[in-house]
Design a protein around this motif. Structure first.
Motif, mmCIF file in Angstrom:
data_model
loop_
_atom_site.group_PDB
_atom_site.id
_atom_site.type_symbol
_atom_site.label_atom_id
_atom_site.label_comp_id
_atom_site.label_asym_id
_atom_site.label_seq_id
_atom_site.Cartn_x
_atom_site.Cartn_y
_atom_site.Cartn_z
ATOM 1 N N MET A 34 0.865 -1.174 0.000
ATOM 2 C CA MET A 34 0.000 0.000 0.000
ATOM 3 C C MET A 34 0.904 1.227 0.000
ATOM 4 S SD MET A 34 -3.079 -1.389 0.276
ATOM 5 C CE MET A 34 -4.128 -0.016 0.739
ATOM 6 N N ALA A 35 0.411 2.314 -0.545
ATOM 7 C CA ALA A 35 1.249 3.511 -0.628
ATOM 8 C C ALA A 35 0.400 4.772 -0.633
ATOM 9 C CB ALA A 35 2.119 3.475 -1.881
ATOM 10 N N ALA A 97 -3.000 0.927 -3.950
ATOM 11 C CA ALA A 97 -2.804 -0.474 -3.579
ATOM 12 C C ALA A 97 -2.229 -1.219 -4.771
ATOM 13 C CB ALA A 97 -4.125 -1.100 -3.156
ATOM 14 N N ALA A 98 -1.160 -1.932 -4.543
ATOM 15 C CA ALA A 98 -0.517 -2.711 -5.606
ATOM 16 C C ALA A 98 -0.900 -4.170 -5.452
ATOM 17 C CB ALA A 98 0.993 -2.548 -5.532
ATOM 18 N N TRP A 100 -1.070 -8.245 -6.197
ATOM 19 C CA TRP A 100 -0.072 -9.274 -6.477
ATOM 20 C C TRP A 100 0.053 -9.521 -7.974
ATOM 21 C CZ3 TRP A 100 3.007 -10.485 -2.603
ATOM 22 C CH2 TRP A 100 2.529 -10.355 -1.290
ATOM 23 N N ASP A 101 -1.000 -9.154 -8.712
ATOM 24 C CA ASP A 101 -0.990 -9.311 -10.169
ATOM 25 C C ASP A 101 -0.456 -8.062 -10.865
ATOM 26 O OD1 ASP A 101 -4.609 -8.765 -10.481
ATOM 27 O OD2 ASP A 101 -3.007 -7.613 -9.525
ATOM 28 N N LEU A 102 0.145 -7.170 -10.083
ATOM 29 C CA LEU A 102 0.754 -5.924 -10.572
ATOM 30 C C LEU A 102 -0.282 -4.897 -11.029
ATOM 31 C CD1 LEU A 102 3.861 -7.271 -12.519
ATOM 32 C CD2 LEU A 102 3.625 -6.699 -10.087
ATOM 33 N N ILE A 103 -1.551 -5.175 -10.829
ATOM 34 C CA ILE A 103 -2.565 -4.163 -11.120
ATOM 35 C C ILE A 103 -2.568 -3.148 -9.983
ATOM 36 C CG2 ILE A 103 -5.030 -3.737 -11.378
ATOM 37 C CD1 ILE A 103 -5.269 -6.427 -12.741
ATOM 38 N N SER A 104 -2.666 -1.873 -10.350
ATOM 39 C CA SER A 104 -2.611 -0.795 -9.373
ATOM 40 C C SER A 104 -3.994 -0.198 -9.200
ATOM 41 C CB SER A 104 -1.628 0.269 -9.854
ATOM 42 O OG SER A 104 -1.317 1.170 -8.821
ATOM 43 N N TYR A 105 -4.365 0.044 -7.954
ATOM 44 C CA TYR A 105 -5.670 0.618 -7.642
ATOM 45 C C TYR A 105 -5.470 1.959 -6.935
ATOM 46 C CZ TYR A 105 -6.972 -4.234 -8.427
ATOM 47 O OH TYR A 105 -7.129 -5.489 -8.971
ATOM 48 N N TRP A 106 -6.405 2.888 -7.199
ATOM 49 C CA TRP A 106 -6.299 4.235 -6.655
ATOM 50 C C TRP A 106 -7.584 4.664 -5.968
ATOM 51 C CZ3 TRP A 106 -1.713 6.762 -6.877
ATOM 52 C CH2 TRP A 106 -0.758 6.293 -7.784
ATOM 53 N N GLY A 107 -7.405 5.464 -4.919
ATOM 54 C CA GLY A 107 -8.543 6.121 -4.307
ATOM 55 C C GLY A 107 -8.872 7.388 -5.080
#
Length: 116
Positions: A34-35, A97-98, A100-107
């Motif tokens: 998470m970042a 949120a990164a 495990w499948d390298l897909i990135s999610y954003w708020g």
């Protein structure tokens, strides 16, 4: 469908503190890391801090020693404690949120404004 919802932004005077929270849908163990990022007007999005599934953290030099990232696995939240805020910290702050499948999610982002 992954959802990240940030909260805690607002207006603060220079030298003050704010705590941002990001609530994730589902378990955070679904994500490798998470970042927190931020983006000021006319600037590129900047990585501020990250925390891995095992709790390892990294910080950008611009916030090291002032910002602290943490996670609460029971509540599926990741937090960013921001101290000694400066006017140049003014930006929209985003949770990431990164997978495990390298897909990135954003708020959707939360505005932080630091007045001088």
């Amino acid at each position: 469908q992954v959802q990240l919802v940030e909260s805690g932004g607002g207006l603060v005077q220079a030298g003050g503190s704010l705590r941002l929270s990001c609530a994730a849908s589902g378990s955070m163990f679904n994500f490798a890391a998470m970042a927190w990022y931020r983006q000021a007007p006319g600037k590129q999005r900047e990585l501020l801090a990250s925390i891995t599934n095992s709790g390892n953290t990294n910080y950008a030099n611009s916030v090291k020693g002032r910002f602290t990232i943490s996670r609460d696995n029971a509540k599926n939240t990741v937090n960013l404690q921001m101290n000694s805020l400066k006017p140049e910290d003014t930006a929209v702050y985003y949770c990431n949120a990164a997978g495990w499948d390298l897909i990135s999610y954003w708020g959707q982002g939360t505005q932080v404004t630091v007045s001088s």
